[in-house]
Design a protein around this motif. Structure first.
Motif, PDB file in Angstrom:
ATOM      1  N   THR A  72       0.686  -1.317   0.033  1.00  0.00           N
ATOM      2  CA  THR A  72       0.004  -0.002  -0.004  1.00  0.00           C
ATOM      3  C   THR A  72       0.925   1.187  -0.034  1.00  0.00           C
ATOM      4  O   THR A  72       0.356   2.354  -0.147  1.00  0.00           O
ATOM      5  CB  THR A  72      -0.876   0.212   1.326  1.00  0.00           C
ATOM      6  N   ASP A  73       2.148   1.122   0.512  1.00  0.00           N
ATOM      7  CA  ASP A  73       2.806   2.213   0.493  1.00  0.00           C
ATOM      8  C   ASP A  73       3.723   2.700  -0.582  1.00  0.00           C
ATOM      9  O   ASP A  73       4.252   3.711  -0.686  1.00  0.00           O
ATOM     10  CB  ASP A  73       3.669   2.246   1.658  1.00  0.00           C
ATOM     11  N   GLN A  75       3.090   2.444  -4.752  1.00  0.00           N
ATOM     12  CA  GLN A  75       1.903   2.258  -5.652  1.00  0.00           C
ATOM     13  C   GLN A  75       2.567   1.519  -6.988  1.00  0.00           C
ATOM     14  O   GLN A  75       3.668   1.679  -7.395  1.00  0.00           O
ATOM     15  CB  GLN A  75       1.443   3.677  -6.337  1.00  0.00           C
ATOM     16  N   GLY A  76       1.867   0.495  -7.311  1.00  0.00           N
ATOM     17  CA  GLY A  76       2.153  -0.308  -8.415  1.00  0.00           C
ATOM     18  C   GLY A  76       3.094  -1.426  -8.035  1.00  0.00           C
ATOM     19  O   GLY A  76       3.413  -2.253  -8.978  1.00  0.00           O
ATOM     20  N   ALA A  77       3.540  -1.501  -6.702  1.00  0.00           N
ATOM     21  CA  ALA A  77       4.765  -2.542  -6.551  1.00  0.00           C
ATOM     22  C   ALA A  77       3.999  -3.738  -5.928  1.00  0.00           C
ATOM     23  O   ALA A  77       3.001  -3.889  -5.362  1.00  0.00           O
ATOM     24  CB  ALA A  77       5.612  -1.803  -5.236  1.00  0.00           C
ATOM     25  N   VAL A  78       4.719  -4.708  -6.302  1.00  0.00           N
ATOM     26  CA  VAL A  78       4.300  -6.110  -5.982  1.00  0.00           C
ATOM     27  C   VAL A  78       5.324  -6.671  -4.861  1.00  0.00           C
ATOM     28  O   VAL A  78       4.984  -7.722  -4.348  1.00  0.00           O
ATOM     29  CB  VAL A  78       4.037  -7.203  -7.061  1.00  0.00           C
ATOM     30  N   GLY A  79       6.410  -5.642  -4.609  1.00  0.00           N
ATOM     31  CA  GLY A  79       7.172  -6.194  -3.758  1.00  0.00           C
ATOM     32  C   GLY A  79       8.242  -5.220  -3.907  1.00  0.00           C
ATOM     33  O   GLY A  79       8.698  -4.412  -4.902  1.00  0.00           O
ATOM     34  N   TYR A  80       9.168  -4.895  -2.553  1.00  0.00           N
ATOM     35  CA  TYR A  80      10.151  -3.990  -2.453  1.00  0.00           C
ATOM     36  C   TYR A  80      10.933  -4.401  -1.201  1.00  0.00           C
ATOM     37  O   TYR A  80      10.506  -4.859  -0.280  1.00  0.00           O
ATOM     38  CB  TYR A  80       9.877  -2.545  -2.648  1.00  0.00           C
ATOM     39  N   HIS A  81      12.250  -3.551  -1.217  1.00  0.00           N
ATOM     40  CA  HIS A  81      12.830  -3.766   0.216  1.00  0.00           C
ATOM     41  C   HIS A  81      13.585  -2.288   0.467  1.00  0.00           C
ATOM     42  O   HIS A  81      13.634  -1.524  -0.342  1.00  0.00           O
ATOM     43  CB  HIS A  81      14.041  -4.856   0.272  1.00  0.00           C
ATOM     44  N   LYS A  82      13.852  -2.017   1.578  1.00  0.00           N
ATOM     45  CA  LYS A  82      14.265  -1.030   2.055  1.00  0.00           C
ATOM     46  C   LYS A  82      15.154  -1.147   3.269  1.00  0.00           C
ATOM     47  O   LYS A  82      15.104  -2.089   3.960  1.00  0.00           O
ATOM     48  CB  LYS A  82      13.498  -0.046   2.211  1.00  0.00           C
ATOM     49  N   ALA A  83      16.013   0.013   3.741  1.00  0.00           N
ATOM     50  CA  ALA A  83      16.660  -0.200   4.877  1.00  0.00           C
ATOM     51  C   ALA A  83      15.564   0.134   6.208  1.00  0.00           C
ATOM     52  O   ALA A  83      15.026   1.077   6.159  1.00  0.00           O
ATOM     53  CB  ALA A  83      18.185   0.577   5.074  1.00  0.00           C
ATOM     54  N   ASP A  84      15.801  -0.575   7.391  1.00  0.00           N
ATOM     55  CA  ASP A  84      14.856  -0.368   8.400  1.00  0.00           C
ATOM     56  C   ASP A  84      15.649   0.738   9.535  1.00  0.00           C
ATOM     57  O   ASP A  84      16.702   1.286   9.025  1.00  0.00           O
ATOM     58  CB  ASP A  84      14.429  -1.312   9.233  1.00  0.00           C
ATOM     59  N   GLU A  85      15.198   1.129  10.528  1.00  0.00           N
ATOM     60  CA  GLU A  85      15.812   2.117  11.491  1.00  0.00           C
ATOM     61  C   GLU A  85      17.324   1.721  11.848  1.00  0.00           C
ATOM     62  O   GLU A  85      18.078   2.611  12.190  1.00  0.00           O
ATOM     63  CB  GLU A  85      15.058   2.540  12.448  1.00  0.00           C
ATOM     64  N   ARG A  86      17.638   0.162  11.761  1.00  0.00           N
ATOM     65  CA  ARG A  86      18.797  -0.128  12.222  1.00  0.00           C
ATOM     66  C   ARG A  86      20.001  -0.282  10.989  1.00  0.00           C
ATOM     67  O   ARG A  86      21.122  -0.643  11.233  1.00  0.00           O
ATOM     68  CB  ARG A  86      18.949  -1.654  12.997  1.00  0.00           C
TER      69      ARG A  86
END
Length: 92
Positions: A72-73, A75-86
């Protein structure tokens, strides 16, 4: 903090029927990918991949992959990755 494992967290409603068997197979498939593809690229020993119940305790130093019904965050993605707060990766 040192990265110790990859934790799969199921937040989906996709896997009906033999849910635990499907999730076990997902964990096994990700473990194969970590051992065969990621670890050599990262230049390190493979990390273990574990299943963590949604809301359950996760191992210290875990990076997370969340299984979700819909992104939901982004748009149009079926998957993604990012760095978290650590600074560890977090995938959806």
């Amino acid at each position: 903090m040192r990265l110790t494992c990859i934790a799969i967290v199921d937040r989906s409603s996709m896997f009906r029927g033999d849910r635990s068997r499907v999730l076990d197979r997902i964990v096994q498939a990700v473990q194969i990918q970590v051992e065969r593809d990621f670890a050599p690229w990262w230049g390190r020993d493979p990390l273990p991949v574990v299943l963590v119940p949604d809301g359950g305790p996760a191992p210290l130093g875990a990076a997370f992959v969340y299984l979700v019904d819909k992104i939901t965050d982004v748009q149009g993605a079926v998957g993604y990755h990012k760095a978290d707060e650590r600074g560890f990766f977090c995938g959806f």
